[in-house]
Motif scaffolding. Structure first.
Motif, PDB file in Angstrom:
ATOM      1  N   ALA A 203       0.826  -1.209   0.000  1.00 59.79           N
ATOM      2  CA  ALA A 203       0.000   0.000   0.000  1.00 59.79           C
ATOM      3  C   ALA A 203       0.860   1.259   0.000  1.00 59.79           C
ATOM      4  O   ALA A 203       0.508   2.259  -0.645  1.00 59.79           O
ATOM      5  CB  ALA A 203      -0.937  -0.013   1.204  1.00 59.79           C
ATOM      6  N   ILE A 204       1.986   1.232   0.725  1.00 63.80           N
ATOM      7  CA  ILE A 204       2.904   2.379   0.689  1.00 63.80           C
ATOM      8  C   ILE A 204       3.385   2.616  -0.742  1.00 63.80           C
ATOM      9  O   ILE A 204       3.386   3.748  -1.240  1.00 63.80           O
ATOM     10  CB  ILE A 204       4.104   2.149   1.630  1.00 63.80           C
ATOM     11  N   ALA A 205       3.790   1.540  -1.406  1.00 61.14           N
ATOM     12  CA  ALA A 205       4.307   1.668  -2.778  1.00 61.14           C
ATOM     13  C   ALA A 205       3.267   2.243  -3.727  1.00 61.14           C
ATOM     14  O   ALA A 205       3.606   2.956  -4.683  1.00 61.14           O
ATOM     15  CB  ALA A 205       4.786   0.303  -3.275  1.00 61.14           C
ATOM     16  N   ALA A 206       1.998   1.947  -3.454  1.00 62.83           N
ATOM     17  CA  ALA A 206       0.908   2.446  -4.299  1.00 62.83           C
ATOM     18  C   ALA A 206       0.388   3.800  -3.836  1.00 62.83           C
ATOM     19  O   ALA A 206      -0.525   4.359  -4.458  1.00 62.83           O
ATOM     20  CB  ALA A 206      -0.232   1.433  -4.323  1.00 62.83           C
ATOM     21  N   GLY A 207       0.935   4.330  -2.747  1.00 61.54           N
ATOM     22  CA  GLY A 207       0.443   5.595  -2.193  1.00 61.54           C
ATOM     23  C   GLY A 207      -0.932   5.466  -1.561  1.00 61.54           C
ATOM     24  O   GLY A 207      -1.676   6.451  -1.484  1.00 61.54           O
ATOM     25  N   ARG A 208      -1.258   4.258  -1.049  1.00 61.74           N
ATOM     26  CA  ARG A 208      -2.612   4.016  -0.547  1.00 61.74           C
ATOM     27  C   ARG A 208      -2.642   3.539   0.906  1.00 61.74           C
ATOM     28  O   ARG A 208      -3.656   3.012   1.372  1.00 61.74           O
ATOM     29  CB  ARG A 208      -3.344   3.029  -1.457  1.00 61.74           C
ATOM     30  N   LEU A 209      -1.521   3.741   1.644  1.00 58.61           N
ATOM     31  CA  LEU A 209      -1.512   3.493   3.091  1.00 58.61           C
ATOM     32  C   LEU A 209      -1.563   4.842   3.796  1.00 58.61           C
ATOM     33  O   LEU A 209      -0.687   5.694   3.602  1.00 58.61           O
ATOM     34  CB  LEU A 209      -0.254   2.734   3.522  1.00 58.61           C
ATOM     35  N   PHE A 210      -2.588   5.030   4.631  1.00 62.79           N
ATOM     36  CA  PHE A 210      -2.785   6.293   5.334  1.00 62.79           C
ATOM     37  C   PHE A 210      -2.875   6.043   6.833  1.00 62.79           C
ATOM     38  O   PHE A 210      -3.052   4.906   7.285  1.00 62.79           O
ATOM     39  CB  PHE A 210      -4.054   6.994   4.831  1.00 62.79           C
ATOM     40  N   GLY A 211      -2.753   7.117   7.606  1.00 64.52           N
ATOM     41  CA  GLY A 211      -2.811   6.990   9.054  1.00 64.52           C
ATOM     42  C   GLY A 211      -3.581   8.119   9.693  1.00 64.52           C
ATOM     43  O   GLY A 211      -3.721   9.215   9.138  1.00 64.52           O
ATOM     44  N   MET A 212      -4.111   7.842  10.884  1.00 58.42           N
ATOM     45  CA  MET A 212      -4.811   8.828  11.701  1.00 58.42           C
ATOM     46  C   MET A 212      -4.314   8.712  13.129  1.00 58.42           C
ATOM     47  O   MET A 212      -4.319   7.620  13.712  1.00 58.42           O
ATOM     48  CB  MET A 212      -6.321   8.573  11.661  1.00 58.42           C
ATOM     49  N   LYS A 213      -3.873   9.817  13.694  1.00 60.35           N
ATOM     50  CA  LYS A 213      -3.377   9.821  15.069  1.00 60.35           C
ATOM     51  C   LYS A 213      -4.545   9.813  16.049  1.00 60.35           C
ATOM     52  O   LYS A 213      -5.471  10.615  15.947  1.00 60.35           O
ATOM     53  CB  LYS A 213      -2.505  11.056  15.301  1.00 60.35           C
ATOM     54  N   MET A 214      -4.500   8.875  16.992  1.00 62.53           N
ATOM     55  CA  MET A 214      -5.544   8.801  18.005  1.00 62.53           C
ATOM     56  C   MET A 214      -5.353   9.879  19.061  1.00 62.53           C
ATOM     57  O   MET A 214      -4.259  10.434  19.206  1.00 62.53           O
ATOM     58  CB  MET A 214      -5.523   7.423  18.675  1.00 62.53           C
ATOM     59  N   HIS A 215      -6.416  10.159  19.799  1.00 63.23           N
ATOM     60  CA  HIS A 215      -6.379  11.093  20.921  1.00 63.23           C
ATOM     61  C   HIS A 215      -6.690  10.314  22.193  1.00 63.23           C
ATOM     62  O   HIS A 215      -7.801   9.811  22.352  1.00 63.23           O
ATOM     63  CB  HIS A 215      -7.414  12.212  20.735  1.00 63.23           C
ATOM     64  N   GLY A 216      -5.716  10.177  23.058  1.00 65.69           N
ATOM     65  CA  GLY A 216      -5.950   9.436  24.294  1.00 65.69           C
ATOM     66  C   GLY A 216      -4.712   8.669  24.707  1.00 65.69           C
ATOM     67  O   GLY A 216      -3.585   9.052  24.384  1.00 65.69           O
ATOM     68  N   ARG A 217      -4.927   7.574  25.400  1.00 66.86           N
ATOM     69  CA  ARG A 217      -3.840   6.752  25.924  1.00 66.86           C
ATOM     70  C   ARG A 217      -3.883   5.379  25.269  1.00 66.86           C
ATOM     71  O   ARG A 217      -4.891   4.682  25.326  1.00 66.86           O
ATOM     72  CB  ARG A 217      -3.988   6.629  27.449  1.00 66.86           C
ATOM     73  N   TRP A 218      -2.777   5.011  24.620  1.00 66.41           N
ATOM     74  CA  TRP A 218      -2.664   3.707  23.980  1.00 66.41           C
ATOM     75  C   TRP A 218      -1.844   2.797  24.884  1.00 66.41           C
ATOM     76  O   TRP A 218      -0.783   3.188  25.369  1.00 66.41           O
ATOM     77  CB  TRP A 218      -2.014   3.828  22.618  1.00 66.41           C
ATOM     78  N   ILE A 219      -2.344   1.591  25.121  1.00 68.40           N
ATOM     79  CA  ILE A 219      -1.744   0.689  26.104  1.00 68.40           C
ATOM     80  C   ILE A 219      -1.490  -0.663  25.460  1.00 68.40           C
ATOM     81  O   ILE A 219      -2.417  -1.290  24.925  1.00 68.40           O
ATOM     82  CB  ILE A 219      -2.671   0.524  27.333  1.00 68.40           C
ATOM     83  N   THR A 220      -0.237  -1.102  25.513  1.00 66.97           N
ATOM     84  CA  THR A 220       0.102  -2.422  24.994  1.00 66.97           C
ATOM     85  C   THR A 220       0.678  -3.269  26.124  1.00 66.97           C
ATOM     86  O   THR A 220       1.398  -2.766  26.985  1.00 66.97           O
ATOM     87  CB  THR A 220       1.079  -2.323  23.804  1.00 66.97           C
TER      88      THR A 220
END
Length: 242
Positions: A203-220
């Motif tokens: 998808a990166i190579a095709a220009g079709r991978l996008f992202g959205m930054k979350m608002h809050g606390r991410w826990i792994t």
């Protein structure tokens, strides 16, 4: 996208080796944080996003997960049984495609969760989704908003939201274990074990991978010593949230 996806894939089939000895007797998605299993953190977030059906793949101690979700009504849970062979992230999705349907769907990792600050991150993902320009839209978190993350960053975000690999650049963002994916990316996919990472690169190579930054606390929660950190982060943020 005018409405949230109706279906979701919850990736819950991993071996959880880094969580031993806890996972010697139970699957990692059933580890509890703040009184709730990791799997239920995922399923509850999908329920709030009005997802109707969640496909949960199982491999390790599968009967425990099946028994845990049997009474769940929202979302409806469909089990994708990988008992015979662990198919990894993309292989698990490919096996579940008949249940996931032909429209874009959510993908959630069952070993991470998040607490939103403001609007739902899954709702915001749906609002940001544009099938005409995107094949995959990832939820992202910055290092300052992450608890339990021991690695670097994953992606750099362009002005238009398109992603490229960050190669650990501290200005980058972390893949936060939630995404919207269009099933067309799996059109010619193999049926055996393989990872989603290859699809990200395509998808990166095709220009079709996008992202959205979350608002809050991410826990792994990757190791047993991450559990107290996750408990504290969940309790802290929950206390602060009205």
């Amino acid at each position: 996208m005018t409405a949230n996806p109706n279906t979701a894939m919850v990736l819950a089939a991993g071996l959880g080796k880094r969580m031993r000895p806890i996972t010697d007797t139970m699957p990692k998605p059933l580890v509890k944080i703040a009184g709730k299993t990791l799997l239920d953190w995922s399923l509850d977030s999908l329920a709030r996003a009005n997802v109707k059906k969640a496909v949960v793949n199982v491999h390790y101690f599968p009967e425990q997960i099946v028994a845990h979700v049997v009474a769940r009504r929202a979302p409806q849970v469909v089990i994708s049984d990988e008992s015979e062979i662990l198919l990894e992230s993309a292989g698990g999705i490919v096996k579940a495609l008949p249940e996931l349907g032909k429209e874009p769907f959510y993908v959630i990792n069952a070993d991470t969760f998040w607490i939103d600050n403001g609007a739902s991150s899954l709702d915001r993902l749906a609002l940001a989704w544009d099938a005409s320009t995107m094949d995959i839209l990832l939820m992202l978190a910055d290092l300052q908003s992450a608890t339990g993350h021991s690695g670097g960053t994953d992606f750099l975000v362009g002005l238009d939201g398109a992603l490229r690999r960050s190669k650990g650049d501290p200005e980058g963002l972390i893949y936060a274990g939630a995404a919207i994916i269009h099933p067309r990316v799996f059109k010619d996919a193999p049926t055996g074990p393989h990872s989603l990472n290859a699809y990200f690169d395509t998808a990166i190579a095709a220009g079709r991978l996008f992202g959205m930054k979350m608002h809050g606390r991410w826990i792994t929660v990757g190791t047993p010593d991450a559990i107290p950190l996750a408990e504290a982060a969940a309790a802290g943020v929950l206390t602060e949230t009205p």
